[in-house]
Design an enzyme around this catalytic site. Sequence first.
Site, PDB file in Angstrom:
ATOM      1  N   HIS A 109      -0.190   5.183   6.948  1.00 59.39           N
ATOM      2  CA  HIS A 109       0.572   5.816   5.873  1.00 59.39           C
ATOM      3  C   HIS A 109       0.906   7.253   6.258  1.00 59.39           C
ATOM      4  O   HIS A 109       0.315   7.812   7.183  1.00 59.39           O
ATOM      5  CB  HIS A 109      -0.224   5.768   4.569  1.00 59.39           C
ATOM      6  CG  HIS A 109      -0.717   4.399   4.230  1.00 59.39           C
ATOM      7  ND1 HIS A 109      -1.996   3.969   4.562  1.00 59.39           N
ATOM      8  CD2 HIS A 109      -0.105   3.358   3.625  1.00 59.39           C
ATOM      9  CE1 HIS A 109      -2.138   2.719   4.170  1.00 59.39           C
ATOM     10  NE2 HIS A 109      -1.013   2.316   3.609  1.00 59.39           N
ATOM     11  N   ASP A 118      -3.060   8.563   8.136  1.00 60.69           N
ATOM     12  CA  ASP A 118      -4.205   7.778   8.594  1.00 60.69           C
ATOM     13  C   ASP A 118      -3.842   6.772   9.680  1.00 60.69           C
ATOM     14  O   ASP A 118      -4.623   5.876   9.985  1.00 60.69           O
ATOM     15  CB  ASP A 118      -4.852   7.042   7.414  1.00 60.69           C
ATOM     16  CG  ASP A 118      -3.887   6.096   6.707  1.00 60.69           C
ATOM     17  OD1 ASP A 118      -2.712   6.019   7.135  1.00 60.69           O
ATOM     18  OD2 ASP A 118      -4.305   5.433   5.733  1.00 60.69           O
ATOM     19  N   SER A 153       0.809  -1.223   0.000  1.00 58.70           N
ATOM     20  CA  SER A 153       0.000   0.000   0.000  1.00 58.70           C
ATOM     21  C   SER A 153       0.840   1.270   0.000  1.00 58.70           C
ATOM     22  O   SER A 153       0.327   2.346  -0.307  1.00 58.70           O
ATOM     23  CB  SER A 153      -0.943   0.018   1.213  1.00 58.70           C
ATOM     24  OG  SER A 153      -0.208   0.021   2.424  1.00 58.70           O
TER      25      SER A 153
END
EC number: 3.1.1.-
Length: 323
Positions: free
Chosen positions: A297, A294, A36
């Site tokens: 990240h 968040d 991600s």
Amino acid sequence: MSTTKALSLLVFILFVSLVHSSDQCPINSIYQFGDSISDTGNLIRNGPASSPTPKPLPQREHNVFVNFGVSGSTALNSSFFSERNLHVPATNTPLSMQLAWFKGHLRSTCHGSSSDCLKHSLFMVGEIGGNDYNYGFFQGKPMEEIRSYIPHVVGAITAAAREVIRAGAVNVVVPGNFPVGCFPIYLTSFPVKDTKDYDDNGCLTHLNEFAMDHNNQLQEAIASLRKEFPDVAIVYGDYYNAFQYVLRSERFDKSVALKSCCGTGGAYNYDGKRPYGAVGVPVCQNPHKFISWDGVHLTQKAYRFMSKFLNNQILSQIKCTRA
């Protein structure tokens, strides 16, 4: 797989730096493998409503960005986790599958020798491996068991680097892990009462030591790869110290250095049951003050500062081929 003008911001800024130095060292494409940290839409494209093996999008004539990274992906195959009674999502796209996408992409776009096609390329093999440990941590496996995964994870990452080198890569960056003990998701999920278990920055020492163990073993494996391929630039991407550089920077608000920008509740503004994007979770209004976006990240500003730390390190080691 998606071909896009922007991979992760971190990789994009690196590419801009390479373009600016093109007179000395021409790089015309970046190939990204990962999770991600680099995914810009592959998870959605590779979901239940899509084909399980996405086809490559058309390349541009110059400055090609090809991203094979998928959110939640692991370095190891899913069978490794099922053998240890760990659940991984059906969307897991391990390095072996990302490499298969790369090989298919190369067959469809390279009309000469792969060495000629890749001699002006930069390969980012990671960051990946963090999820391999996350599935253990967040499903209650003991630390010593998860620590035993490290040689397997490092082996998968170095095997992937070896494959792209054999395909013709001459510039390969292999990033290490972040100091995850400084991330809101870990600080919230694994709190400890003894203040001695936190470092001077407020990060969880035992988790950062785990990340350093992974990074040390990865660097040893990279050193072996360099002996195996002496004509290839194989660079360790020091994400651990790049993040620490950001954490020490005066350009961020120290009072929220370990808090999530978008989140709610608790000491770190993070709630795993109500993550960013959930109903009622506010969107951050001042991301320039924060390091964490968040809880998992980073913010664009944090990635930009990380890139400043990394650029000189990487640019000074890559192999320049003008012919």
